[in-house]
Design a protein around this motif. Structure first.
Motif, short mmCIF file in Angstrom:
data_model
loop_
_atom_site.label_atom_id
_atom_site.label_comp_id
_atom_site.label_asym_id
_atom_site.label_seq_id
_atom_site.Cartn_x
_atom_site.Cartn_y
_atom_site.Cartn_z
N ALA A 57 0.89 -1.08 0.00
CA ALA A 57 -0.01 -0.09 -0.08
C ALA A 57 1.03 1.25 0.23
O ALA A 57 1.08 1.72 0.99
N ALA A 58 1.48 1.46 -0.89
CA ALA A 58 2.47 2.50 -1.09
C ALA A 58 1.98 3.90 -1.39
O ALA A 58 0.81 4.02 -2.25
N ALA A 59 2.75 5.02 -1.17
CA ALA A 59 2.53 6.39 -1.35
C ALA A 59 3.30 6.78 -2.82
O ALA A 59 4.35 6.24 -2.97
N PRO A 60 2.71 7.73 -3.43
CA PRO A 60 1.52 8.48 -3.33
C PRO A 60 0.20 7.82 -3.82
O PRO A 60 0.42 7.06 -4.53
N VAL A 61 -0.75 8.32 -3.54
CA VAL A 61 -2.00 7.98 -3.73
C VAL A 61 -2.93 9.36 -4.05
O VAL A 61 -2.79 10.11 -3.21
N LEU A 62 -3.61 9.18 -5.26
CA LEU A 62 -4.55 10.30 -5.29
C LEU A 62 -5.96 9.49 -5.07
O LEU A 62 -6.10 8.56 -6.09
N SER A 63 -6.76 9.68 -4.06
CA SER A 63 -7.87 8.95 -3.86
C SER A 63 -9.19 9.99 -4.19
O SER A 63 -9.08 11.31 -4.18
N ASP A 64 -10.48 9.24 -4.16
CA ASP A 64 -11.57 9.83 -4.76
C ASP A 64 -12.42 9.59 -3.10
O ASP A 64 -12.90 8.42 -3.07
N GLY A 65 -12.92 10.83 -2.54
CA GLY A 65 -13.55 10.62 -1.55
C GLY A 65 -15.14 10.17 -1.82
O GLY A 65 -15.81 9.58 -0.97
N TRP A 66 -15.41 10.35 -3.22
CA TRP A 66 -16.84 9.98 -3.43
C TRP A 66 -17.05 8.53 -3.52
O TRP A 66 -18.01 8.03 -3.07
N THR A 67 -15.97 7.90 -4.05
CA THR A 67 -16.11 6.45 -4.09
C THR A 67 -15.25 5.56 -2.96
O THR A 67 -15.54 4.47 -2.92
#
Length: 286
Positions: free
Chosen positions: A97-107
């Motif tokens: 579970a590596a960085a970086p991550v761009l995540s979507d708060g909606w999903t």
């Protein structure tokens, strides 16, 4: 058990989520304030490039940052805090579970872990009132400079440090590549405040982060003669100091954290150049 940073893992072991931010509602992922979040460890050069771009674009109120610890906390080089995102985004996910991550708060899922895509989407989809970091007329040059930084500075310095003085002639080959790259950047900065002229672009993000890495990490494994040659580019290092004094560059720069992260996984020998620091980064950012 020691933790292996994701940057040292084989490419096949690092996950590749390649979602993109589109122009409008028809694209699925599109630029909406507060929808997305960046999860970064700015002690790593890829993550530092992302947070610097984020800072230059003034995205604090649009796209929040979650800053992770300097050292991954799982044996595979990942972060426990990112595990739920990875497991929600890929069925039976077992990788780091590596960085970086761009995540979507909606999903509640990952959009992207691919650094070049994240950087491009920040510059093109979330620009707002910030500078144009990817002006169309300079995009080929920006790509070429990014390649120069990675291949001819970062990799060459890493290779030279690995070979050390015992490498003799082989040691000189990567150094020749390194010095040629620094000379090319010196010529660009001799008459302009930024790499491509009078305004900052994504090229400055790449070059400045590369200089941070060269002066904080790679110098530990280069000999004094090599570091004297590295120092012999006055316009380049003046540029590094000048940008380090700007809040947009300084605010996320943690030199002690970068060094601690480096020492966690470094197995190379310290060389005579370790004592030659070219920029007082903490002084510039204080």
């Amino acid at each position: 058990m020691s933790v292996v940073p994701s940057s040292l893992l084989p490419a096949s072991a690092v996950p590749a989520f390649r979602g993109r931010i589109g122009r409008d509602v028809h694209s699925g992922h599109y630029a909406v304030p507060h929808r997305y979040r960046l999860h970064v460890a700015p002690y790593d050069p890829d993550c530092l490039s992302i947070v610097l771009t984020h800072s230059l674009l003034g995205l604090d109120d649009t796209l929040p940052l979650s800053v992770l610890p300097e050292t991954p906390d799982t044996p595979d080089g990942g972060y426990t805090a990112l595990r739920p995102l990875y497991e929600a985004s890929a069925h039976l996910y077992e990788g780091p579970a590596a960085a970086p991550v761009l995540s979507d708060g909606w999903t509640g899922r990952i959009v992207s872990t691919h650094v070049p895509d994240i950087l491009r989407d920040l510059a093109l989809r979330f620009r707002g009132d910030g500078p144009d970091l990817l002006p169309e007329r300079h995009r080929d040059e920006i790509e070429a400079i990014a390649d120069l930084c990675e291949r001819s500075v970062n990799r060459a310095a890493q290779r030279a440090g690995e070979l050390g003085l015992d490498g003799e002639a082989a040691h000189r080959d990567p150094l020749t590549v390194l010095f040629a790259a620094l000379a090319a950047l010196e010529r660009r900065l001799a008459h302009h405040p930024y790499v491509l002229g009078d305004a900052p672009t994504a090229a400055d993000v790449q070059v400045w982060v590369t200089l941070v890495q060269l002066d904080t990490v790679h110098r530990w494994h280069l000999d004094a003669a090599a570091m004297d040659r590295v120092a012999g580019h006055p316009a380049l290092w003046s540029y590094a100091r000048r940008l380090a004094a700007r809040p947009e560059f300084a605010r996320r720069l943690d030199i002690d954290g970068i060094l601690r992260r480096h020492r966690t996984h470094c197995r190379g020998r310290e060389a005579a150049g370790a004592g030659i620091r070219l920029v007082d980064w903490s002084g510039a950012t204080g």
